[in-house]
Design a protein around this motif. Structure first.
Motif, PDB file in Angstrom:
ATOM      1  N   GLY A  15       0.807  -1.212   0.000  1.00 44.48           N
ATOM      2  CA  GLY A  15       0.000   0.000   0.000  1.00 44.48           C
ATOM      3  C   GLY A  15       0.837   1.258   0.000  1.00 44.48           C
ATOM      4  N   LYS A  16       1.864   1.301   0.853  1.00 44.74           N
ATOM      5  CA  LYS A  16       2.729   2.483   0.944  1.00 44.74           C
ATOM      6  C   LYS A  16       3.539   2.684  -0.333  1.00 44.74           C
ATOM      7  CE  LYS A  16       3.308   2.789   5.960  1.00 44.74           C
ATOM      8  NZ  LYS A  16       4.279   2.820   7.085  1.00 44.74           N
ATOM      9  N   ASP A  17       4.064   1.596  -0.874  1.00 48.06           N
ATOM     10  CA  ASP A  17       4.863   1.695  -2.099  1.00 48.06           C
ATOM     11  C   ASP A  17       4.036   2.232  -3.252  1.00 48.06           C
ATOM     12  OD1 ASP A  17       7.148   0.781  -0.887  1.00 48.06           O
ATOM     13  OD2 ASP A  17       6.783  -1.316  -1.402  1.00 48.06           O
ATOM     14  N   ARG A  18       2.792   1.776  -3.318  1.00 48.69           N
ATOM     15  CA  ARG A  18       1.902   2.241  -4.400  1.00 48.69           C
ATOM     16  C   ARG A  18       1.629   3.731  -4.271  1.00 48.69           C
ATOM     17  NH1 ARG A  18      -3.227   3.429  -5.599  1.00 48.69           N
ATOM     18  NH2 ARG A  18      -3.821   3.322  -3.414  1.00 48.69           N
ATOM     19  N   LEU A  19       1.389   4.189  -3.053  1.00 52.09           N
ATOM     20  CA  LEU A  19       1.119   5.607  -2.813  1.00 52.09           C
ATOM     21  C   LEU A  19       2.338   6.462  -3.152  1.00 52.09           C
ATOM     22  CD1 LEU A  19      -0.775   5.275   0.597  1.00 52.09           C
ATOM     23  CD2 LEU A  19      -1.784   5.925  -1.592  1.00 52.09           C
ATOM     24  N   GLN A  35      -7.688  10.755  -5.393  1.00 48.96           N
ATOM     25  CA  GLN A  35      -6.824  10.257  -6.466  1.00 48.96           C
ATOM     26  C   GLN A  35      -5.841   9.202  -5.971  1.00 48.96           C
ATOM     27  OE1 GLN A  35      -5.225  14.063  -7.675  1.00 48.96           O
ATOM     28  NE2 GLN A  35      -6.542  14.159  -9.482  1.00 48.96           N
ATOM     29  N   LEU A  36      -5.629   9.148  -4.671  1.00 49.94           N
ATOM     30  CA  LEU A  36      -4.665   8.209  -4.100  1.00 49.94           C
ATOM     31  C   LEU A  36      -5.296   6.919  -3.588  1.00 49.94           C
ATOM     32  CD1 LEU A  36      -2.426  10.693  -2.084  1.00 49.94           C
ATOM     33  CD2 LEU A  36      -1.750   9.412  -4.113  1.00 49.94           C
ATOM     34  N   LEU A  37      -6.517   7.002  -3.079  1.00 50.93           N
ATOM     35  CA  LEU A  37      -7.154   5.829  -2.480  1.00 50.93           C
ATOM     36  C   LEU A  37      -7.699   4.894  -3.549  1.00 50.93           C
ATOM     37  CD1 LEU A  37      -9.098   7.433   0.508  1.00 50.93           C
ATOM     38  CD2 LEU A  37      -6.753   6.581   0.439  1.00 50.93           C
ATOM     39  N   SER A  38      -7.408   3.611  -3.394  1.00 46.10           N
ATOM     40  CA  SER A  38      -7.946   2.611  -4.318  1.00 46.10           C
ATOM     41  C   SER A  38      -9.377   2.278  -3.913  1.00 46.10           C
ATOM     42  CB  SER A  38      -7.084   1.349  -4.294  1.00 46.10           C
ATOM     43  OG  SER A  38      -7.067   0.784  -2.992  1.00 46.10           O
ATOM     44  N   ALA A  48      -2.284   3.934   5.581  1.00 45.35           N
ATOM     45  CA  ALA A  48      -0.904   3.953   5.092  1.00 45.35           C
ATOM     46  C   ALA A  48      -0.460   5.375   4.757  1.00 45.35           C
ATOM     47  CB  ALA A  48      -0.791   3.059   3.857  1.00 45.35           C
ATOM     48  N   LEU A  49      -1.384   6.163   4.175  1.00 47.92           N
ATOM     49  CA  LEU A  49      -1.072   7.545   3.813  1.00 47.92           C
ATOM     50  C   LEU A  49      -0.802   8.382   5.060  1.00 47.92           C
ATOM     51  CD1 LEU A  49      -0.818   9.604   1.509  1.00 47.92           C
ATOM     52  CD2 LEU A  49      -3.263  10.052   1.743  1.00 47.92           C
ATOM     53  N   LEU A  50      -1.612   8.188   6.091  1.00 52.19           N
ATOM     54  CA  LEU A  50      -1.424   8.908   7.348  1.00 52.19           C
ATOM     55  C   LEU A  50      -0.072   8.581   7.965  1.00 52.19           C
ATOM     56  CD1 LEU A  50      -2.539  10.744   9.582  1.00 52.19           C
ATOM     57  CD2 LEU A  50      -3.617   8.737  10.600  1.00 52.19           C
ATOM     58  N   GLU A  51       0.314   7.311   7.899  1.00 48.83           N
ATOM     59  CA  GLU A  51       1.610   6.892   8.440  1.00 48.83           C
ATOM     60  C   GLU A  51       2.754   7.519   7.656  1.00 48.83           C
ATOM     61  OE1 GLU A  51       1.579   2.648   8.402  1.00 48.83           O
ATOM     62  OE2 GLU A  51       0.190   2.475  10.110  1.00 48.83           O
ATOM     63  N   TYR A  66       2.021  15.395  -1.593  1.00 51.76           N
ATOM     64  CA  TYR A  66       3.188  15.506  -2.466  1.00 51.76           C
ATOM     65  C   TYR A  66       4.321  14.628  -1.951  1.00 51.76           C
ATOM     66  CZ  TYR A  66       0.840  19.965  -3.556  1.00 51.76           C
ATOM     67  OH  TYR A  66      -0.075  20.925  -3.885  1.00 51.76           O
ATOM     68  N   ALA A  67       5.163  14.180  -2.895  1.00 49.70           N
ATOM     69  CA  ALA A  67       6.440  13.598  -2.498  1.00 49.70           C
ATOM     70  C   ALA A  67       7.295  14.754  -1.976  1.00 49.70           C
ATOM     71  CB  ALA A  67       7.094  12.927  -3.696  1.00 49.70           C
ATOM     72  N   PRO A  68       8.072  14.552  -0.905  1.00 46.77           N
ATOM     73  CA  PRO A  68       8.820  15.657  -0.277  1.00 46.77           C
ATOM     74  C   PRO A  68       9.604  16.536  -1.232  1.00 46.77           C
ATOM     75  CG  PRO A  68       8.993  13.694   1.055  1.00 46.77           C
ATOM     76  CD  PRO A  68       8.285  13.275  -0.195  1.00 46.77           C
ATOM     77  N   GLY A  69      10.259  15.947  -2.211  1.00 48.08           N
ATOM     78  CA  GLY A  69      11.077  16.724  -3.138  1.00 48.08           C
ATOM     79  C   GLY A  69      10.291  17.607  -4.078  1.00 48.08           C
ATOM     80  N   TYR A  70       8.982  17.371  -4.167  1.00 48.11           N
ATOM     81  CA  TYR A  70       8.145  18.125  -5.106  1.00 48.11           C
ATOM     82  C   TYR A  70       7.130  19.030  -4.408  1.00 48.11           C
ATOM     83  CZ  TYR A  70       9.945  14.884  -8.636  1.00 48.11           C
ATOM     84  OH  TYR A  70      10.766  14.162  -9.466  1.00 48.11           O
TER      85      TYR A  70
END
Length: 253
Positions: A15-19, A35-38, A48-51, A66-70
């Motif tokens: 789940g985390k890898d997919r997000l 857009q993130l939740l299946s 998983a997103l909250l974690e 966002y991914a941290p770098g973006y």
């Protein structure tokens, strides 16, 4: 061993890898929760997103992820606001012919500028004298300062300043300081000692900072006296109270 299909690869992701993969693909645009939740694993994905947010592996801003770098920050949002304003207003016409844009209109036109950062970025642009705030009733409007400076000179040239006078004043202030090992002096004291126009001094310090001959220091804003705050140099959303000078060989300060 056969090749792994795209569907099999997706299933192998946790789940985390997919997000994280979705956010990496989204880059600066980020993604909303929907857009993130299946569809099949909404609760697991939300957990998983909250974690990931708590682990600082995902950044949440105004209900967007966002991914941290973006992830947007004050500087990137301020840059987008400035570019958006310049795309709306050109210097081909006189300022009086322009209709200022409201905050709501500007935010609508400025893509990927989270609400939580938008107001602060506007304040930074105002402090840096890049945009002009106008208030009509309860509504704030804005215009780019460039409209009013297009046909104006920046003031006296920097070459009009005696470099020795500036450096001598800096050295004298260093000697007068209680803590002699501290190499930064207040910009307010430097302006008072030299008698140079504050705006001209700010231009000089920024120019020398780019060359590596002036080192700006923010200092402690909360403890700074009123005169130091009034003489502070505002640049890129920061407020610099003090400066350290280095004398370049055979070059003006």
């Amino acid at each position: 061993m056969g090749k792994i299909t795209k569907q099999e690869a997706k299933k192998s992701l946790t789940g985390k890898d997919r997000l994280l993969q979705l956010l990496a693909r989204a880059k600066e645009k980020g993604r909303t929760l929907s857009q993130l939740l299946s569809k099949k694993n909404k609760k697991e994905d939300q957990k998983a997103l909250l974690e990931l947010v708590q682990e600082n592996k995902v950044v949440e801003l105004s209900k967007r992820y966002y991914a941290p770098g973006y992830a947007p920050n004050i500087e990137t949002v301020a840059d987008r606001i400035e570019k958006t304003l310049h795309s709306i207003f050109t210097t081909a016409e006189k300022p009086i012919e322009y209709k200022p844009i409201s905050k709501a209109q500007l935010q609508k036109k400025c893509s990927n500028c989270p609400e939580i950062l938008f107001e602060e970025a506007l304040d930074c642009l105002i402090a840096d004298r890049i945009i002009i705030p106008l208030r009509i009733g309860k509504i704030r409007y804005y215009l780019p300062m460039a409209l009013f400076k297009a046909n104006e000179k920046d003031g006296p040239p920097l070459t009009s300043i005696d470099p020795k006078k500036i450096y001598d004043a800096y050295i004298q202030l260093r000697k007068e300081q209680v803590y002699t090992n501290f190499s930064h002096v207040s910009i307010a004291s430097l302006q008072s000692k030299t008698g140079i126009d504050l705006n001209l001094l700010h231009r000089l310090l920024l120019e020398q900072s780019k060359k590596g001959f002036a080192h700006l220091f923010e200092g402690d804003w909360a403890l700074a006296p009123k005169e130091e705050k009034e003489a502070a140099l505002h640049f890129q959303g920061k407020r610099f109270l003090r400066v350290k000078l280095e004398q370049p060989n055979n070059e003006p300060l």
